[in-house]
Design a protein around this motif. Structure first.
Motif, PDB file in Angstrom:
ATOM      1  N   LEU A 277      10.757 -67.017  23.124  1.00  0.00           N
ATOM      2  CA  LEU A 277      11.038 -65.588  23.282  1.00  0.00           C
ATOM      3  C   LEU A 277       9.917 -64.850  23.995  1.00  0.00           C
ATOM      4  CD1 LEU A 277      12.574 -64.747  19.774  1.00  0.00           C
ATOM      5  CD2 LEU A 277      13.775 -65.267  21.900  1.00  0.00           C
ATOM      6  N   ALA A 278       8.838 -65.536  24.289  1.00  0.00           N
ATOM      7  CA  ALA A 278       7.698 -64.888  24.938  1.00  0.00           C
ATOM      8  C   ALA A 278       8.116 -64.259  26.262  1.00  0.00           C
ATOM      9  CB  ALA A 278       6.584 -65.904  25.160  1.00  0.00           C
ATOM     10  N   GLY A 279       7.790 -62.984  26.417  1.00  0.00           N
ATOM     11  CA  GLY A 279       8.081 -62.273  27.658  1.00  0.00           C
ATOM     12  C   GLY A 279       9.480 -61.715  27.778  1.00  0.00           C
ATOM     13  N   LEU A 280      10.351 -61.959  26.801  1.00  0.00           N
ATOM     14  CA  LEU A 280      11.721 -61.457  26.870  1.00  0.00           C
ATOM     15  C   LEU A 280      11.816 -60.066  26.264  1.00  0.00           C
ATOM     16  CD1 LEU A 280      13.816 -64.632  25.906  1.00  0.00           C
ATOM     17  CD2 LEU A 280      12.902 -63.947  28.124  1.00  0.00           C
ATOM     18  N   ARG A 281      12.768 -59.280  26.751  1.00  0.00           N
ATOM     19  CA  ARG A 281      13.005 -57.941  26.211  1.00  0.00           C
ATOM     20  C   ARG A 281      14.331 -57.847  25.469  1.00  0.00           C
ATOM     21  NH1 ARG A 281      10.280 -53.520  28.588  1.00  0.00           N
ATOM     22  NH2 ARG A 281      11.515 -52.299  27.116  1.00  0.00           N
ATOM     23  N   SER A 282      15.145 -58.906  25.546  1.00  0.00           N
ATOM     24  CA  SER A 282      16.459 -58.903  24.913  1.00  0.00           C
ATOM     25  C   SER A 282      16.881 -60.348  24.677  1.00  0.00           C
ATOM     26  CB  SER A 282      17.481 -58.194  25.807  1.00  0.00           C
ATOM     27  OG  SER A 282      18.797 -58.394  25.328  1.00  0.00           O
ATOM     28  N   LEU A 283      17.672 -60.560  23.624  1.00  0.00           N
ATOM     29  CA  LEU A 283      18.183 -61.907  23.379  1.00  0.00           C
ATOM     30  C   LEU A 283      19.145 -62.346  24.476  1.00  0.00           C
ATOM     31  CD1 LEU A 283      18.808 -61.951  19.510  1.00  0.00           C
ATOM     32  CD2 LEU A 283      16.955 -63.032  20.799  1.00  0.00           C
ATOM     33  N   SER A 284      19.714 -61.386  25.188  1.00  0.00           N
ATOM     34  CA  SER A 284      20.602 -61.744  26.296  1.00  0.00           C
ATOM     35  C   SER A 284      19.824 -62.384  27.449  1.00  0.00           C
ATOM     36  CB  SER A 284      21.361 -60.515  26.803  1.00  0.00           C
ATOM     37  OG  SER A 284      20.463 -59.548  27.301  1.00  0.00           O
TER      38      SER A 284
ATOM     39  N   ILE B 266       7.890 -56.284  20.579  1.00  0.00           N
ATOM     40  CA  ILE B 266       9.174 -56.781  21.064  1.00  0.00           C
ATOM     41  C   ILE B 266       9.455 -58.167  20.500  1.00  0.00           C
ATOM     42  CG2 ILE B 266      10.376 -57.629  23.109  1.00  0.00           C
ATOM     43  CD1 ILE B 266      10.547 -54.709  23.024  1.00  0.00           C
ATOM     44  N   HIS B 267       8.457 -59.017  20.519  1.00  0.00           N
ATOM     45  CA  HIS B 267       8.600 -60.394  20.042  1.00  0.00           C
ATOM     46  C   HIS B 267       9.023 -60.417  18.580  1.00  0.00           C
ATOM     47  CE1 HIS B 267       7.176 -64.473  18.848  1.00  0.00           C
ATOM     48  NE2 HIS B 267       7.605 -64.787  20.048  1.00  0.00           N
ATOM     49  N   ALA B 268       8.347 -59.627  17.758  1.00  0.00           N
ATOM     50  CA  ALA B 268       8.681 -59.581  16.327  1.00  0.00           C
ATOM     51  C   ALA B 268      10.082 -59.027  16.108  1.00  0.00           C
ATOM     52  CB  ALA B 268       7.647 -58.736  15.583  1.00  0.00           C
ATOM     53  N   ALA B 269      10.474 -58.044  16.912  1.00  0.00           N
ATOM     54  CA  ALA B 269      11.802 -57.442  16.760  1.00  0.00           C
ATOM     55  C   ALA B 269      12.905 -58.426  17.124  1.00  0.00           C
ATOM     56  CB  ALA B 269      11.898 -56.187  17.623  1.00  0.00           C
ATOM     57  N   LEU B 270      12.677 -59.231  18.152  1.00  0.00           N
ATOM     58  CA  LEU B 270      13.683 -60.220  18.541  1.00  0.00           C
ATOM     59  C   LEU B 270      13.872 -61.264  17.443  1.00  0.00           C
ATOM     60  CD1 LEU B 270      12.801 -60.796  22.318  1.00  0.00           C
ATOM     61  CD2 LEU B 270      14.748 -59.536  21.388  1.00  0.00           C
ATOM     62  N   LEU B 271      12.781 -61.700  16.845  1.00  0.00           N
ATOM     63  CA  LEU B 271      12.884 -62.660  15.743  1.00  0.00           C
ATOM     64  C   LEU B 271      13.618 -62.041  14.557  1.00  0.00           C
ATOM     65  CD1 LEU B 271       9.330 -64.293  15.897  1.00  0.00           C
ATOM     66  CD2 LEU B 271      11.515 -65.409  16.383  1.00  0.00           C
ATOM     67  N   ASP B 272      13.328 -60.774  14.281  1.00  0.00           N
ATOM     68  CA  ASP B 272      14.029 -60.083  13.187  1.00  0.00           C
ATOM     69  C   ASP B 272      15.522 -59.969  13.481  1.00  0.00           C
ATOM     70  OD1 ASP B 272      11.729 -59.799  11.717  1.00  0.00           O
ATOM     71  OD2 ASP B 272      11.335 -57.740  12.364  1.00  0.00           O
TER      72      ASP B 272
ATOM     73  N   ASP C 154      12.336 -71.930   9.722  1.00  0.00           N
ATOM     74  CA  ASP C 154      11.203 -72.252  10.597  1.00  0.00           C
ATOM     75  C   ASP C 154      11.317 -71.515  11.927  1.00  0.00           C
ATOM     76  OD1 ASP C 154       8.811 -73.544  10.875  1.00  0.00           O
ATOM     77  OD2 ASP C 154       9.658 -75.386  11.679  1.00  0.00           O
ATOM     78  N   LEU C 155      11.905 -70.330  11.901  1.00  0.00           N
ATOM     79  CA  LEU C 155      12.269 -69.617  13.129  1.00  0.00           C
ATOM     80  C   LEU C 155      11.068 -69.314  14.016  1.00  0.00           C
ATOM     81  CD1 LEU C 155      14.875 -68.461  14.408  1.00  0.00           C
ATOM     82  CD2 LEU C 155      14.233 -66.248  13.451  1.00  0.00           C
ATOM     83  N   ASP C 156      10.001 -68.788  13.429  1.00  0.00           N
ATOM     84  CA  ASP C 156       8.837 -68.401  14.234  1.00  0.00           C
ATOM     85  C   ASP C 156       8.266 -69.591  14.999  1.00  0.00           C
ATOM     86  OD1 ASP C 156       9.283 -66.312  12.302  1.00  0.00           O
ATOM     87  OD2 ASP C 156       7.321 -65.510  12.851  1.00  0.00           O
ATOM     88  N   ALA C 157       8.241 -70.755  14.343  1.00  0.00           N
ATOM     89  CA  ALA C 157       7.595 -71.915  14.945  1.00  0.00           C
ATOM     90  C   ALA C 157       8.366 -72.462  16.136  1.00  0.00           C
ATOM     91  CB  ALA C 157       7.410 -73.013  13.895  1.00  0.00           C
ATOM     92  N   TRP C 158       9.706 -72.572  16.013  1.00  0.00           N
ATOM     93  CA  TRP C 158      10.442 -73.223  17.107  1.00  0.00           C
ATOM     94  C   TRP C 158      10.994 -72.251  18.126  1.00  0.00           C
ATOM     95  CZ3 TRP C 158      15.576 -72.714  18.515  1.00  0.00           C
ATOM     96  CH2 TRP C 158      16.413 -72.048  17.620  1.00  0.00           C
TER      97      TRP C 158
ATOM     98  N   PRO D  67      20.157 -48.139  26.047  1.00  0.00           N
ATOM     99  CA  PRO D  67      21.483 -48.129  26.676  1.00  0.00           C
ATOM    100  C   PRO D  67      21.790 -49.408  27.460  1.00  0.00           C
ATOM    101  CG  PRO D  67      20.354 -46.035  27.024  1.00  0.00           C
ATOM    102  CD  PRO D  67      19.345 -46.966  26.423  1.00  0.00           C
ATOM    103  N   SER D  68      20.762 -50.040  28.026  1.00  0.00           N
ATOM    104  CA  SER D  68      20.970 -51.258  28.803  1.00  0.00           C
ATOM    105  C   SER D  68      20.999 -52.515  27.943  1.00  0.00           C
ATOM    106  CB  SER D  68      19.859 -51.403  29.848  1.00  0.00           C
ATOM    107  OG  SER D  68      18.602 -51.591  29.213  1.00  0.00           O
ATOM    108  N   GLY D  69      20.731 -52.369  26.640  1.00  0.00           N
ATOM    109  CA  GLY D  69      20.680 -53.522  25.757  1.00  0.00           C
ATOM    110  C   GLY D  69      19.278 -54.050  25.546  1.00  0.00           C
ATOM    111  N   ARG D  70      18.347 -53.651  26.403  1.00  0.00           N
ATOM    112  CA  ARG D  70      16.962 -54.068  26.239  1.00  0.00           C
ATOM    113  C   ARG D  70      16.305 -53.259  25.124  1.00  0.00           C
ATOM    114  NH1 ARG D  70      14.663 -57.157  30.203  1.00  0.00           N
ATOM    115  NH2 ARG D  70      16.049 -57.697  31.936  1.00  0.00           N
ATOM    116  N   LEU D  71      15.334 -53.890  24.474  1.00  0.00           N
ATOM    117  CA  LEU D  71      14.690 -53.227  23.349  1.00  0.00           C
ATOM    118  C   LEU D  71      13.686 -52.188  23.821  1.00  0.00           C
ATOM    119  CD1 LEU D  71      14.059 -56.230  20.935  1.00  0.00           C
ATOM    120  CD2 LEU D  71      15.941 -54.611  20.934  1.00  0.00           C
TER     121      LEU D  71
END
Length: 291
Positions: A150-157, A90-96, A141-145, A60-64
């Motif tokens: 994204l380390a430690g993040l719970r949302s792209l926001s 979480i990390h893999a989901a954000l990249l997806d 090359d998304l994973d590399a750069w 509901p808050s937008g966080r995964l």
């Protein structure tokens, strides 16, 4: 299709039914014959077919958050929420999510957009060593750069424009960044010493907006990419109102400057308007009072 039972049917309150016969209906069939099934029976009889997986979805808050599911085929037996999923999940989901939405959906700030525009400009000139920072190349090359950012993040926001720009700069590397700065600098320095941002995404090529008085004394037109691409100078009045756009400053001095000078002298009498601006002293100030 859906199925239904009469509310008074003894099986109506059971969670699971093995349905043997249905009767035709409109949007749902009526259950004519069924037997109650306990979850423990399903787990015992179909143990080899049960799939256990974790899915990531926005809360509901937008966080995964993670949803842990046990299913047999498309039949979900159990679904529970995990409010503290692993960092790797979480990390893999954000990249997806970025792969699904595209790189353009990231929170690019002005600096990040400018960096990509500079690289795209050089590629458009045919510069062999120009980095490719286009959407397709960054996705590949998304994973590399982007991964480290994204380390430690719970949302792209939670991804700030500054952090995103830092990830892009790190992806370029020091040597490529120096080459980019040399051929497509982010800013241009006027004869007054003041620097101005270059808009490489502007129609017609890289563009700089600058007050005309700050380019007095300039007898050659400025360019980037080792002189291959002249800057578009959007010259403005002391009040930052447009007066001329040119890619040939010496031609402007020799041509329509006389008419512009006459108008500016009447409108801004406290400023210097020389007859020969190519040899005049550049300034960002008005004349001192009493002169």
């Amino acid at each position: 299709r859906g199925v239904w039972l009469e509310e008074t049917d003894p099986l109506a309150r059971d969670s699971w039914l093995a349905v043997g016969e249905l009767g035709g209906g409109g949007r749902a069939d009526r259950i004519l014959m069924a037997a109650s099934v306990q979850p423990a029976d399903l787990e015992r009889l179909f143990a080899a077919a049960i799939v256990r997986e974790a899915r990531i979805e926005p809360g509901p808050s937008g966080r995964l958050r993670a949803v842990r599911i046990e299913r047999i085929g498309r039949l979900v037996l159990r679904e529970t929420l995990d409010e503290a999923p692993s960092a790797d999940l979480i990390h893999a989901a954000l990249l997806d999510q970025v792969r699904a939405d595209g790189v353009a959906g990231l929170p690019w700030g002005e600096a990040g957009r400018a960096l990509r525009a500079r690289a795209d400009f050089l590629r458009g000139l045919g510069e062999a060593d120009a980095p490719d920072l286009g959407d397709a190349a960054l996705l590949e090359d998304l994973d590399a750069w982007l991964g480290p950012a994204l380390a430690g993040l719970r949302s792209l926001s939670d991804l700030s424009p500054a952090r995103l720009e830092g990830a892009l700069a790190a992806h370029l590397g020091h040597a490529a960044q120096r080459r980019l700065d040399a051929l497509a600098p982010a800013r241009w320095t006027a004869p007054t010493g003041n620097s101005f941002a270059i808009d490489y995404a502007a129609p017609g090529g890289p563009r700089v907006e600058v007050r005309v008085q700050e380019v007095f004394g300039l007898s050659t037109h400025p360019a980037v990419a080792q002189g291959r691409a002249p800057l578009t100078l959007a010259l403005t009045s002391p009040a930052h109102r447009p007066i001329q756009t040119t890619r040939d400053l010496p031609g402007f001095w020799r041509g329509s400057w006389r008419e512009v000078r006459a108008e500016m002298r009447g409108r801004y009498p406290r400023h210097v308007w020389p007859e020969d601006p190519a040899s005049a002293t550049p300034t960002a100030r008005a004349k001192p009072r009493g002169t």
